[in-house]
Design a protein around this motif. Structure first.
Motif, mmCIF file in Angstrom:
data_model
loop_
_atom_site.group_PDB
_atom_site.id
_atom_site.type_symbol
_atom_site.label_atom_id
_atom_site.label_comp_id
_atom_site.label_asym_id
_atom_site.label_seq_id
_atom_site.Cartn_x
_atom_site.Cartn_y
_atom_site.Cartn_z
ATOM 1 N N MET A 310 0.806 -1.222 0.000
ATOM 2 C CA MET A 310 0.000 0.000 0.000
ATOM 3 C C MET A 310 0.835 1.267 0.000
ATOM 4 O O MET A 310 0.358 2.325 -0.392
ATOM 5 C CB MET A 310 -0.944 -0.023 1.205
ATOM 6 C CG MET A 310 -2.138 -0.935 1.004
ATOM 7 S SD MET A 310 -3.173 -1.094 2.476
ATOM 8 C CE MET A 310 -2.512 -2.609 3.173
ATOM 9 N N ALA A 311 2.082 1.188 0.433
ATOM 10 C CA ALA A 311 2.933 2.377 0.472
ATOM 11 C C ALA A 311 3.257 2.901 -0.921
ATOM 12 O O ALA A 311 3.568 4.079 -1.083
ATOM 13 C CB ALA A 311 4.225 2.070 1.229
ATOM 14 N N ARG A 312 3.197 2.038 -1.930
ATOM 15 C CA ARG A 312 3.545 2.448 -3.297
ATOM 16 C C ARG A 312 2.401 2.311 -4.284
ATOM 17 O O ARG A 312 2.475 2.843 -5.393
ATOM 18 C CB ARG A 312 4.725 1.597 -3.800
ATOM 19 C CG ARG A 312 6.012 1.796 -3.031
ATOM 20 C CD ARG A 312 7.144 0.962 -3.621
ATOM 21 N NE ARG A 312 6.969 -0.463 -3.358
ATOM 22 C CZ ARG A 312 7.748 -1.415 -3.862
ATOM 23 N NH1 ARG A 312 8.730 -1.087 -4.681
ATOM 24 N NH2 ARG A 312 7.544 -2.687 -3.554
ATOM 25 N N ALA A 355 2.679 -3.221 5.231
ATOM 26 C CA ALA A 355 1.684 -2.495 4.449
ATOM 27 C C ALA A 355 1.231 -3.356 3.275
ATOM 28 O O ALA A 355 0.717 -2.857 2.284
ATOM 29 C CB ALA A 355 2.260 -1.172 3.944
ATOM 30 N N GLY A 356 1.460 -4.645 3.399
ATOM 31 C CA GLY A 356 1.096 -5.561 2.315
ATOM 32 C C GLY A 356 -0.394 -5.834 2.287
ATOM 33 O O GLY A 356 -1.114 -5.628 3.271
ATOM 34 N N TRP A 357 -0.838 -6.316 1.146
ATOM 35 C CA TRP A 357 -2.248 -6.649 0.988
ATOM 36 C C TRP A 357 -2.531 -8.054 1.500
ATOM 37 O O TRP A 357 -1.695 -8.938 1.405
ATOM 38 C CB TRP A 357 -2.633 -6.594 -0.497
ATOM 39 C CG TRP A 357 -2.428 -5.266 -1.149
ATOM 40 C CD1 TRP A 357 -1.370 -4.909 -1.936
ATOM 41 C CD2 TRP A 357 -3.282 -4.126 -1.084
ATOM 42 N NE1 TRP A 357 -1.517 -3.620 -2.364
ATOM 43 C CE2 TRP A 357 -2.684 -3.111 -1.859
ATOM 44 C CE3 TRP A 357 -4.497 -3.860 -0.448
ATOM 45 C CZ2 TRP A 357 -3.256 -1.854 -2.028
ATOM 46 C CZ3 TRP A 357 -5.070 -2.610 -0.605
ATOM 47 C CH2 TRP A 357 -4.455 -1.628 -1.380
ATOM 48 N N ARG A 358 -3.726 -8.248 2.022
ATOM 49 C CA ARG A 358 -4.170 -9.605 2.339
ATOM 50 C C ARG A 358 -4.393 -10.367 1.038
ATOM 51 O O ARG A 358 -4.774 -9.802 0.025
ATOM 52 C CB ARG A 358 -5.489 -9.566 3.127
ATOM 53 C CG ARG A 358 -5.357 -9.181 4.571
ATOM 54 C CD ARG A 358 -6.635 -9.519 5.336
ATOM 55 N NE ARG A 358 -7.775 -8.718 4.881
ATOM 56 C CZ ARG A 358 -8.129 -7.548 5.422
ATOM 57 N NH1 ARG A 358 -7.408 -7.022 6.407
ATOM 58 N NH2 ARG A 358 -9.182 -6.892 4.973
ATOM 59 N N VAL A 359 -4.151 -11.646 1.104
ATOM 60 C CA VAL A 359 -4.423 -12.494 -0.056
ATOM 61 C C VAL A 359 -5.933 -12.492 -0.305
ATOM 62 O O VAL A 359 -6.716 -12.695 0.615
ATOM 63 C CB VAL A 359 -3.930 -13.933 0.185
ATOM 64 C CG1 VAL A 359 -4.380 -14.844 -0.947
ATOM 65 C CG2 VAL A 359 -2.415 -13.952 0.320
ATOM 66 N N PRO A 360 -6.367 -12.233 -1.549
ATOM 67 C CA PRO A 360 -7.807 -12.215 -1.830
ATOM 68 C C PRO A 360 -8.473 -13.519 -1.428
ATOM 69 O O PRO A 360 -7.933 -14.607 -1.659
ATOM 70 C CB PRO A 360 -7.864 -11.997 -3.347
ATOM 71 C CG PRO A 360 -6.563 -11.353 -3.684
ATOM 72 C CD PRO A 360 -5.565 -11.926 -2.742
#
Length: 376
Positions: A310-312, A355-360
């Motif tokens: 999310m940071a980028r 800041a990573g995304w959760r796995v869909p």
């Protein structure tokens, strides 16, 4: 004798001025073709201020194409588009375009999520004013007009079949939809406007234009990114998100792309583009197009999330996802995660563990996560 001296002085002055001017003229002519096109476009009056039908207005855009009557026929296939584009475009004549059918435009569906992401994003709400939503059926157009100021009903022959349902990937209706969008995009270029096309199942988080190089004729997102933005090999383009600059060469690119459909009849437009990208970039083909492949760290998708955080992030695309319900579920979760992240203070963001995304939960493929390390 005084007149002879005066003449000599004039001659020396002219020689000096010519000597100073010639290098500048030489540099001007050695510059890229887009410089001339850009300068010419500045002098073209706004298409919205012209009188007469769209095909007559095209006489002001000869810098884009010289195909004469063929071009006029292509433009007449999209009545009203020439008048609408100047109302939507940015100051540099760029239009954001997406397309919807009835299923995607219905209340609570993808169009609402798409538009909401601009409002939730980081300083990008104003870009909605420069977004043209192309409806491929009358019901989608009605839904669009209720929520958005710039809607266009695609009345091309390609939409003669029913495109209103949530078409399955690679169905006949799906293929007609993706090829119809290319025809309209070619017309946008012919009318002298750059465009950024985005699928409606892409949520916007930050301004993507900051990461599109001025050198690029076309910048395109990727399913797989090699790490080299200029490499034709190793990058697998995803034409659900791409920018094209309006030049004569890119108009011809769209013609060749559309024509290549019949060379690869079983492929959709993205696969066809991947097949012909070398031809389009080659000097032998006469176009020498310059492509920029966009980093998945900023322009991500559900296929491969492990390089995106999310940071980028600028956008997130519901790729590797089949079924409208699944797309809606996981894109809503993306926006929930983003809103939680954007509500943090800068120190909180720096101190956050990830800041990573959760796995869909419903979309994606087995390689969504980073490859396991040794011994794991």
């Amino acid at each position: 004798m005084g007149s002879l001296h005066d003449g000599a002085r004039v001659s020396h002055s002219v020689s000096f001025l010519l000597g100073a001017l010639l290098p500048t003229v030489l540099l001007f002519f050695l510059a890229s073709d887009r410089l001339g096109e850009k300068l010419a476009s500045i002098s073209i009056p706004s298409l919205g201020n012209q009188n007469g039908p769209a095909h007559q207005q095209m006489s002001h855009a000869n810098l884009i194409s010289t195909h004469g009557s063929a071009q006029e026929k292509e433009v007449r296939a999209f009545p009203g588009l020439a008048e609408l584009l100047p109302k939507v475009a940015t100051d540099d004549r760029t239009v954001i375009i997406t397309s919807v059918n009835e299923a995607w435009a219905a209340p609570g569906s993808l169009l609402d999520l798409f538009r909401g992401s601009f409002r939730d994003g980081e300083g990008i709400a104003h870009l909605l004013n420069h977004t043209l939503i192309v409806a491929v059926d009358a019901a989608a157009y009605r839904h669009c007009r209720r929520v958005h100021p710039h809607c266009y009903l695609l009345e091309a022959e390609a939409t003669a079949m029913n495109l209103s349902s949530a078409s399955d990937f690679m169905s006949d209706a799906y293929l007609e939809l993706v090829w119809a969008k290319l025809e309209l995009q070619q017309c946008v270029l012919q009318l002298g406007h750059n465009f950024l096309f985005t699928d409606v199942d892409v949520v916007w988080l930050r301004d993507p234009f900051r990461h599109i190089g001025v050198h690029a004729d076309m910048a395109v997102s990727c399913d797989i990114y090699s790490g080299d933005a200029d490499a034709l090999d190793g990058n697998w383009p995803n034409t659900g998100f791409y920018y094209v600059k309006a030049t004569g060469r890119t108009v011809e690119m769209m013609r060749r792309w559309r024509a290549a459909r019949w060379r690869f009849p079983r492929d959709h437009e993205q696969a066809v583009f991947n097949q012909i990208k070398h031809e389009l970039a080659s000097a032998d083909g006469g176009l020498r197009l310059r492509f920029q492949f966009l980093d998945t760290a900023r322009f991500g998708g559900f296929c491969r999330l492990f390089r995106n955080d999310m940071a980028r992030a600028c956008t997130m695309h519901a790729t590797c996802c089949f079924g409208l319900g699944k797309k809606l579920s996981d894109l809503r979760d993306v926006l929930r995660q983003w809103n939680n992240y954007s509500a943090m203070t800068p120190p909180e963001r720096r101190n956050a563990k990830s800041a990573g995304w959760r796995v869909p939960a419903k979309c994606g493929t087995p390689d969504k996560r980073a490859p396991p390390g040794p011994g794991s």
